[in-house]
Design a protein around this motif. Structure first.
Motif, mmCIF file in Angstrom:
data_model
loop_
_atom_site.group_PDB
_atom_site.id
_atom_site.type_symbol
_atom_site.label_atom_id
_atom_site.label_comp_id
_atom_site.label_asym_id
_atom_site.label_seq_id
_atom_site.Cartn_x
_atom_site.Cartn_y
_atom_site.Cartn_z
ATOM 1 N N TYR A 101 14.117 8.495 -1.305
ATOM 2 C CA TYR A 101 13.038 7.585 -0.971
ATOM 3 C C TYR A 101 12.900 7.445 0.534
ATOM 4 N N ILE A 148 7.788 3.383 4.046
ATOM 5 C CA ILE A 148 6.610 3.782 4.820
ATOM 6 C C ILE A 148 5.815 2.539 5.212
ATOM 7 N N SER A 149 4.965 2.698 6.195
ATOM 8 C CA SER A 149 4.119 1.597 6.671
ATOM 9 C C SER A 149 2.792 1.597 5.923
ATOM 10 N N ILE A 150 2.211 0.425 5.837
ATOM 11 C CA ILE A 150 0.864 0.276 5.288
ATOM 12 C C ILE A 150 -0.006 -0.222 6.436
ATOM 13 N N SER A 151 -1.078 0.496 6.723
ATOM 14 C CA SER A 151 -1.943 0.131 7.841
ATOM 15 C C SER A 151 -2.748 -1.130 7.507
ATOM 16 N N ARG A 192 -4.914 -0.895 4.604
ATOM 17 C CA ARG A 192 -4.195 -0.616 3.353
ATOM 18 C C ARG A 192 -3.982 0.884 3.142
ATOM 19 N N GLN A 193 -3.902 1.658 4.195
ATOM 20 C CA GLN A 193 -3.681 3.097 4.088
ATOM 21 C C GLN A 193 -2.202 3.421 4.265
ATOM 22 N N ILE A 194 -1.761 4.467 3.568
ATOM 23 C CA ILE A 194 -0.388 4.948 3.713
ATOM 24 C C ILE A 194 -0.423 6.436 4.025
ATOM 25 N N THR A 195 0.674 6.944 4.542
ATOM 26 C CA THR A 195 0.830 8.377 4.774
ATOM 27 C C THR A 195 1.982 8.857 3.921
ATOM 28 N N ILE A 196 1.728 9.903 3.132
ATOM 29 C CA ILE A 196 2.784 10.478 2.305
ATOM 30 C C ILE A 196 3.671 11.317 3.212
#
Length: 114
Positions: A5, A8-11, A14-18
């Motif tokens: 795991y 990760i951050s959430i912008s 509400r966007q994430i980067t895989i």
């Protein structure tokens, strides 16, 4: 990759980067399928929806049409991209039928009187 795991951050949008290692390992393309589970959300490559179950039928159809070589490969790839939208459309239609929002065909409509 089991039990691997990464936090990760959430912008603010509400966007994430895989993370790249997950993106590559699970062969994500330009779309992802997200679903709710009892424990949170599940993000999968959109192609997982069609995990190869129609490959033989697609190939048989294309070979019957006389395709081979690179032409067969290209037609196969194109056909594979059409499966998920078709299945999703069928599921949406089934939901509409279940909620009496659409007409449905009976077995006699489809197969005729026997």
């Amino acid at each position: 990759m089991n039990n691997d795991y990464k936090i990760i951050s959430i912008s603010p949008k509400r966007q994430i980067t895989i993370p790249q290692k997950f993106y590559s390992y699970f062969q994500f393309g330009s779309q992802a399928k997200i679903s709710a589970t009892d424990n949170g959300i599940l993000i999968q490559p959109a192609e997982v929806f069609s995990n190869g179950e129609f490959d033989v039928q697609i190939l048989q159809d294309l070979v019957q049409k006389g395709l081979s070589g690179q032409e067969l490969i290209n037609a196969f790839k194109e056909s594979k991209t059409k499966i998920q939208p078709a299945v999703e459309a069928m599921l949406l239609n089934a939901k509409r039928i279940a909620h009496d929002e659409a007409e449905f065909d009976t077995l006699d409509d489809i197969f005729g009187d026997e």
